[in-house]
Design an enzyme around this catalytic site. Sequence first.
Site, PDB file in Angstrom:
ATOM      1  N   GLU A 142      26.143  42.661  27.207  1.00 31.24           N
ATOM      2  CA  GLU A 142      25.699  43.684  28.162  1.00 31.24           C
ATOM      3  C   GLU A 142      24.190  43.894  28.084  1.00 31.24           C
ATOM      4  OE1 GLU A 142      27.456  44.864  30.469  1.00 31.24           O
ATOM      5  OE2 GLU A 142      29.523  44.562  29.840  1.00 31.24           O
ATOM      6  N   ASP A 282      34.561  35.486  33.374  1.00 31.69           N
ATOM      7  CA  ASP A 282      33.925  35.290  34.686  1.00 31.69           C
ATOM      8  C   ASP A 282      32.527  34.671  34.657  1.00 31.69           C
ATOM      9  OD1 ASP A 282      33.122  37.656  33.450  1.00 31.69           O
ATOM     10  OD2 ASP A 282      33.427  38.954  35.168  1.00 31.69           O
ATOM     11  N   GLU A 375      41.025  47.881  39.954  1.00 30.32           N
ATOM     12  CA  GLU A 375      40.621  47.004  38.858  1.00 30.32           C
ATOM     13  C   GLU A 375      41.633  45.880  38.656  1.00 30.32           C
ATOM     14  OE1 GLU A 375      37.819  47.064  37.505  1.00 30.32           O
ATOM     15  OE2 GLU A 375      37.948  46.040  35.575  1.00 30.32           O
ATOM     16  N   GLU A 396      31.284  42.897  42.978  1.00 28.46           N
ATOM     17  CA  GLU A 396      31.661  41.497  43.189  1.00 28.46           C
ATOM     18  C   GLU A 396      32.031  41.149  44.632  1.00 28.46           C
ATOM     19  OE1 GLU A 396      32.450  43.277  40.552  1.00 28.46           O
ATOM     20  OE2 GLU A 396      31.589  42.136  38.892  1.00 28.46           O
ATOM     21  N   THR A 479      23.948  37.162  36.582  1.00 31.52           N
ATOM     22  CA  THR A 479      25.235  37.827  36.807  1.00 31.52           C
ATOM     23  C   THR A 479      25.074  39.327  37.034  1.00 31.52           C
ATOM     24  OG1 THR A 479      27.512  38.005  36.024  1.00 31.52           O
ATOM     25  CG2 THR A 479      25.786  38.260  34.361  1.00 31.52           C
TER      26      THR A 479
HETATM   27  C1  DMJ Z   1      28.307  43.464  35.895  1.00 31.16           C
HETATM   28  O1  DMJ Z   1      27.778  44.025  34.758  1.00 31.16           O
HETATM   29  C2  DMJ Z   1      28.131  41.986  35.873  1.00 31.16           C
HETATM   30  O2  DMJ Z   1      28.311  41.489  37.157  1.00 31.16           O
HETATM   31  C3  DMJ Z   1      29.048  41.306  34.896  1.00 31.16           C
HETATM   32  O3  DMJ Z   1      28.990  39.913  34.964  1.00 31.16           O
HETATM   33  C4  DMJ Z   1      30.490  41.720  35.053  1.00 31.16           C
HETATM   34  N1  DMJ Z   1      30.687  42.840  35.874  1.00 31.16           N
HETATM   35  C5  DMJ Z   1      29.760  43.897  36.002  1.00 31.16           C
HETATM   36  C6  DMJ Z   1      29.996  44.622  37.289  1.00 31.16           C
HETATM   37  O4  DMJ Z   1      31.303  44.661  37.702  1.00 31.16           O
END
Ligand code: DMJ
Length: 582
Positions: A142, A282, A375, A396, A479
């Site tokens: 994170e 993911d 979710e 997303e 991401t």
């Molecule tokens: C974000 O922090 C990023 O996209 C991460 O890869 C996974 N999901 C959260 C948001 O849903």
Amino acid sequence: MLCSGDKNIGLATWAIMFLLISPTLFSTSSISALDPKWAAKKKRMSLKVRDMFYHAYDNYLTHAFPHDELKPMSKSFTDSLGELGNLKLEHLSKQYKGLALTLIESLSSLVIMGNITEFERAVNWLSDNLTFDVDVRVNLFECNIRVLGGLVSAHILATDSTNRLGQRVYNNELLSLAEDLGQRFLPAFNTPTGLPYAWVNLKYGVMENETAETSTSGCGSLILEMGALSRLTGDRRYEIAALRALRKLWSMRSSLNLLGTTLDVESGEWLEHSSGIGAGVDSFYEYLIKAHILFGKDEFWMMFQSAYLGVQKYFRHGPWYHEADMRTGMATFWQLTSLQAFWPGVQVFVGDIAAANSSHREFFYVWEKFGVLPERYLLEHRMVHPTERYYPLRPELAESTFYLYQATKDPWYMEVGESIVNSLNQYTKVEGGFASIRDVTTMQLEDHQHSFFLAETCKYLYLLFDDSFLSGRNYVFTTEGHPLPVLSSWHERLPQTYLPSNWTSSESIHQAKRTSAMSSRICPAIPLNSQHPNRQIESACHVLDAREDHRCLTDEDCGVDGMSCRRRTCSIAGYCGLWLII
Ligand code: DMJ
């Protein structure tokens, strides 16, 4: 340019995939996105999204800054990024003011929305005040995607002359902060396997008795940010650590080219063998293809190609993706999750528009059914999961919608975007910001505005309606939605692989628009040439498809993919793509 060894397998795979999908799913609207009606709608919608962003941002600044995130219902804050090392020290918890997470996450969105003044104000505050020398235990993944990615991207934007910071001289303060943070990450990689611990204390490194359990994403989604940090600082340790972890993780794949979801970083053993494309995995897939685009390494492409085929073969069921056991390929959980909705966006990168389109429609169907995406949704029972009923403002679906619009220019995706915007305003907007939804069946709210709402949700919705930021530039979005430029100096395949005579160039603003990053596939950009100040992009190999919407009748209608420099061909569904090489 085709990889001849892969050709036969690839053809068979694609043939089967296309036979499974009805061509009616890809019908593009006959209404042109250039129609004045759509231009007016784009303007209106981009202003609406901008208002949403500032409602979230201003409330964060008023009620929560410099703490990490806003609690919009109680108009207070939460320091969600880290846990204080010693909670018993009351005075310490009072002193700690967080890491200004939402401010860092907002930086690139401010630039994309053209607010350089506020961007500069934020850069100045962070330069003068932010410190990572705090006794706080953070999640490496994170902290990497949100803080390191946010800082590295903002540093690049701050040094881009088009953004002209005026107030004071920028002395690479954000890069210094990023480097300091990167150094604090390194102890996490000190394991027998090179796979990093999931948690690290910013001041003291890895704590005694720290858990050895982590996720696939936690080990395999570090290469963009840490690679970029190495390229910017010249210190290769960050990229080496991230690459070593990624290679180790890849070596743990099964004979089916599948990975699990959780593992032990000390023993290198899988803990959870069931996996899919959602939580815990993911961004691993996302980073293989994006790392190939950013750094031009064939190794990433080869990994992605095998992993992508594994996903399509073992997880895919029509437009849905279930979970499967990495050892046997047998289906385990038949669930749609909100996080999976990023996948159609990844498919756009490889030109698999047809599959992207059909999955995206299913996600949007579920979105419309509830008003937002739950979710977890049980596919077999067609009902929401009994406990995971929340929607924490995730980006997303908006992200995939943006990529699909860029790839097809089909105005239908703008309709989807409008519906997402309307739902967010109807169900999640409160006086003090935007709240998460605790239960999508009752729309009961939860007092949390996640930072990714500003970094991603608002950004992708804005870019869907106003992509002028991308005009003449080549970016990969991390991401967490932070843009990193695709540069020839970072790109391994350049300059040796391509001859300048193959290059296309943009001499005028008009052409630069046509070769914008997303609509043309991403090309490694050559730094601006002072002798040709008007030259905005020179791509290495890119040849445009004949039609802007990438539809085709024959291979002749398709160009050369600027990302991989491979020839695009016409699929039986009538879309140009990299069909033969997958
Ligand atoms: C974000 O922090 C990023 O996209 C991460 O890869 C996974 N999901 C959260 C948001 O849903």
